[in-house]
Design a protein around this motif. Structure first.
Motif, PDB file in Angstrom:
ATOM      1  N   LYS A 198       0.622  -0.800   0.111  1.00 31.79           N
ATOM      2  CA  LYS A 198       0.118  -0.173  -0.302  1.00 31.79           C
ATOM      3  C   LYS A 198       0.710   1.220   0.173  1.00 31.79           C
ATOM      4  CE  LYS A 198      -4.199   2.455   1.865  1.00 31.79           C
ATOM      5  NZ  LYS A 198      -5.147   1.983   2.391  1.00 31.79           N
ATOM      6  N   ASN A 199       1.751   1.443   0.707  1.00 28.14           N
ATOM      7  CA  ASN A 199       3.164   2.534   0.304  1.00 28.14           C
ATOM      8  C   ASN A 199       3.352   3.007  -0.136  1.00 28.14           C
ATOM      9  OD1 ASN A 199       2.473   3.738   3.485  1.00 28.14           O
ATOM     10  ND2 ASN A 199       3.752   1.955   4.340  1.00 28.14           N
ATOM     11  N   ILE A 200       4.247   1.205  -1.110  1.00 29.62           N
ATOM     12  CA  ILE A 200       4.414   1.383  -2.508  1.00 29.62           C
ATOM     13  C   ILE A 200       3.448   1.747  -3.934  1.00 29.62           C
ATOM     14  CG2 ILE A 200       6.753   1.016  -1.396  1.00 29.62           C
ATOM     15  CD1 ILE A 200       6.090  -1.610  -3.465  1.00 29.62           C
ATOM     16  N   THR A 201       2.821   1.840  -3.716  1.00 32.42           N
ATOM     17  CA  THR A 201       1.841   2.041  -4.940  1.00 32.42           C
ATOM     18  C   THR A 201       1.117   3.153  -4.490  1.00 32.42           C
ATOM     19  OG1 THR A 201       0.073   0.298  -3.379  1.00 32.42           O
ATOM     20  CG2 THR A 201       1.790  -0.838  -5.394  1.00 32.42           C
ATOM     21  N   VAL A 202      -0.215   3.245  -3.390  1.00 32.92           N
ATOM     22  CA  VAL A 202      -1.654   3.979  -3.138  1.00 32.92           C
ATOM     23  C   VAL A 202      -0.713   5.210  -2.762  1.00 32.92           C
ATOM     24  CG1 VAL A 202      -3.321   4.803  -2.158  1.00 32.92           C
ATOM     25  CG2 VAL A 202      -3.217   2.444  -3.080  1.00 32.92           C
ATOM     26  N   HIS A 203       0.361   4.888  -1.612  1.00 32.56           N
ATOM     27  CA  HIS A 203       0.684   6.492  -0.680  1.00 32.56           C
ATOM     28  C   HIS A 203       1.632   6.996  -2.140  1.00 32.56           C
ATOM     29  CE1 HIS A 203      -1.280   4.765   3.583  1.00 32.56           C
ATOM     30  NE2 HIS A 203      -1.798   5.507   2.211  1.00 32.56           N
ATOM     31  N   THR A 204       1.980   6.594  -2.900  1.00 32.15           N
ATOM     32  CA  THR A 204       3.718   6.661  -3.915  1.00 32.15           C
ATOM     33  C   THR A 204       2.466   7.030  -5.386  1.00 32.15           C
ATOM     34  OG1 THR A 204       5.039   5.173  -4.336  1.00 32.15           O
ATOM     35  CG2 THR A 204       5.239   6.595  -2.353  1.00 32.15           C
ATOM     36  N   LEU A 205       1.461   7.349  -5.357  1.00 31.77           N
ATOM     37  CA  LEU A 205       0.367   7.218  -5.879  1.00 31.77           C
ATOM     38  C   LEU A 205       1.160   8.189  -7.820  1.00 31.77           C
ATOM     39  CD1 LEU A 205      -1.257   6.341  -8.409  1.00 31.77           C
ATOM     40  CD2 LEU A 205      -3.402   7.189  -6.901  1.00 31.77           C
ATOM     41  N   TRP A 206       1.417   9.406  -7.048  1.00 27.50           N
ATOM     42  CA  TRP A 206       2.273  10.576  -8.219  1.00 27.50           C
ATOM     43  C   TRP A 206       3.538   9.983  -8.898  1.00 27.50           C
ATOM     44  CZ3 TRP A 206       6.977  12.379  -7.860  1.00 27.50           C
ATOM     45  CH2 TRP A 206       8.084  12.372  -6.104  1.00 27.50           C
ATOM     46  N   ILE A 207       4.124   8.755  -8.207  1.00 29.83           N
ATOM     47  CA  ILE A 207       5.232   8.457  -8.690  1.00 29.83           C
ATOM     48  C   ILE A 207       4.855   7.727 -10.635  1.00 29.83           C
ATOM     49  CG2 ILE A 207       7.364   7.323  -8.970  1.00 29.83           C
ATOM     50  CD1 ILE A 207       7.916   7.688  -6.316  1.00 29.83           C
ATOM     51  N   TYR A 208       3.745   7.141  -9.842  1.00 27.55           N
ATOM     52  CA  TYR A 208       2.502   6.746 -11.220  1.00 27.55           C
ATOM     53  C   TYR A 208       2.660   7.334 -11.831  1.00 27.55           C
ATOM     54  CZ  TYR A 208       4.239   2.870  -8.027  1.00 27.55           C
ATOM     55  OH  TYR A 208       4.681   1.670  -7.089  1.00 27.55           O
ATOM     56  N   VAL A 209       1.846   8.597 -11.731  1.00 24.49           N
ATOM     57  CA  VAL A 209       1.071   9.416 -12.639  1.00 24.49           C
ATOM     58  C   VAL A 209       2.242  10.047 -13.896  1.00 24.49           C
ATOM     59  CG1 VAL A 209       0.220  11.143 -12.602  1.00 24.49           C
ATOM     60  CG2 VAL A 209      -0.803   9.424 -10.543  1.00 24.49           C
ATOM     61  N   LEU A 210       3.071  10.798 -13.235  1.00 23.37           N
ATOM     62  CA  LEU A 210       4.362  10.876 -14.091  1.00 23.37           C
ATOM     63  C   LEU A 210       5.549  10.082 -14.277  1.00 23.37           C
ATOM     64  CD1 LEU A 210       6.109  13.286 -10.826  1.00 23.37           C
ATOM     65  CD2 LEU A 210       4.752  13.815 -12.770  1.00 23.37           C
ATOM     66  N   ALA A 211       5.290   8.955 -14.215  1.00 19.43           N
ATOM     67  CA  ALA A 211       6.236   7.511 -15.063  1.00 19.43           C
ATOM     68  C   ALA A 211       4.954   7.949 -16.273  1.00 19.43           C
ATOM     69  CB  ALA A 211       5.770   6.587 -14.640  1.00 19.43           C
ATOM     70  N   ILE A 212       3.612   7.378 -15.680  1.00 21.55           N
ATOM     71  CA  ILE A 212       3.095   6.944 -17.276  1.00 21.55           C
ATOM     72  C   ILE A 212       2.679   8.743 -18.083  1.00 21.55           C
ATOM     73  CG2 ILE A 212       0.699   6.887 -18.182  1.00 21.55           C
ATOM     74  CD1 ILE A 212       1.928   4.515 -16.651  1.00 21.55           C
ATOM     75  N   LEU A 213       2.342   9.413 -17.434  1.00 15.47           N
ATOM     76  CA  LEU A 213       2.987  11.021 -18.566  1.00 15.47           C
ATOM     77  C   LEU A 213       3.886  11.256 -19.000  1.00 15.47           C
ATOM     78  CD1 LEU A 213       0.790  13.278 -16.288  1.00 15.47           C
ATOM     79  CD2 LEU A 213      -0.281  12.268 -18.302  1.00 15.47           C
ATOM     80  N   ALA A 214       5.151  10.581 -18.782  1.00 17.54           N
ATOM     81  CA  ALA A 214       6.298  11.214 -18.757  1.00 17.54           C
ATOM     82  C   ALA A 214       6.665  10.341 -20.550  1.00 17.54           C
ATOM     83  CB  ALA A 214       7.720  10.267 -18.262  1.00 17.54           C
ATOM     84  N   LYS A 215       5.324   9.509 -20.158  1.00 16.59           N
ATOM     85  CA  LYS A 215       5.530   8.189 -22.005  1.00 16.59           C
ATOM     86  C   LYS A 215       4.089   9.524 -22.713  1.00 16.59           C
ATOM     87  CE  LYS A 215       6.373   3.523 -20.401  1.00 16.59           C
ATOM     88  NZ  LYS A 215       5.824   1.980 -20.414  1.00 16.59           N
TER      89      LYS A 215
END
Length: 106
Positions: free
Chosen positions: A16-33
């Motif tokens: 949960k801490n490395i997914t939902v709580h750090t969701l911003w990283i995943y959003v930026l990674a997707i938008l970087a593409k």
């Protein structure tokens, strides 16, 4: 990254801490593409990183990222990562890589 009945409570908290709580990283990674819409960001996170972020949480995170200047909204409603967002994504990646390398050497 899934949590099932065999997952310990400690591992469930970590996931949960490395997914939902750090969701911003995943959003930026997707938008970087490439530029995309919020509902597509959610779909791409699920496809790429194998977890399904809560919709309201995702929109809240995207709102905050926009407010911080890490992403921006185009006139057509799609979003793109900014240069500041690319810098923060790189720093996040380096931090996680460093942590992983440290854990591997224990």
């Amino acid at each position: 990254m899934s949590i099932d009945s065999k997952t310990s409570k400690a591992m469930a908290r970590l996931i949960k801490n490395i997914t939902v709580h750090t969701l911003w990283i995943y959003v930026l990674a997707i938008l970087a593409k490439g530029t995309t819409y919020p509902y597509q960001v959610k779909k791409k996170i699920k496809e790429t990183f194998h977890f399904n972020p809560p919709t309201v949480t995702l929109y809240t995170v995207m709102y905050r990222l926009e407010k911080e200047g890490l992403i921006r909204k185009a006139e057509n409603g799609s979003y793109e990562i900014t240069e500041n967002g690319k810098t923060m994504l790189k720093k996040a990646s380096e931090t996680l890589k460093s942590l992983s390398e440290t854990l591997d050497h224990i």
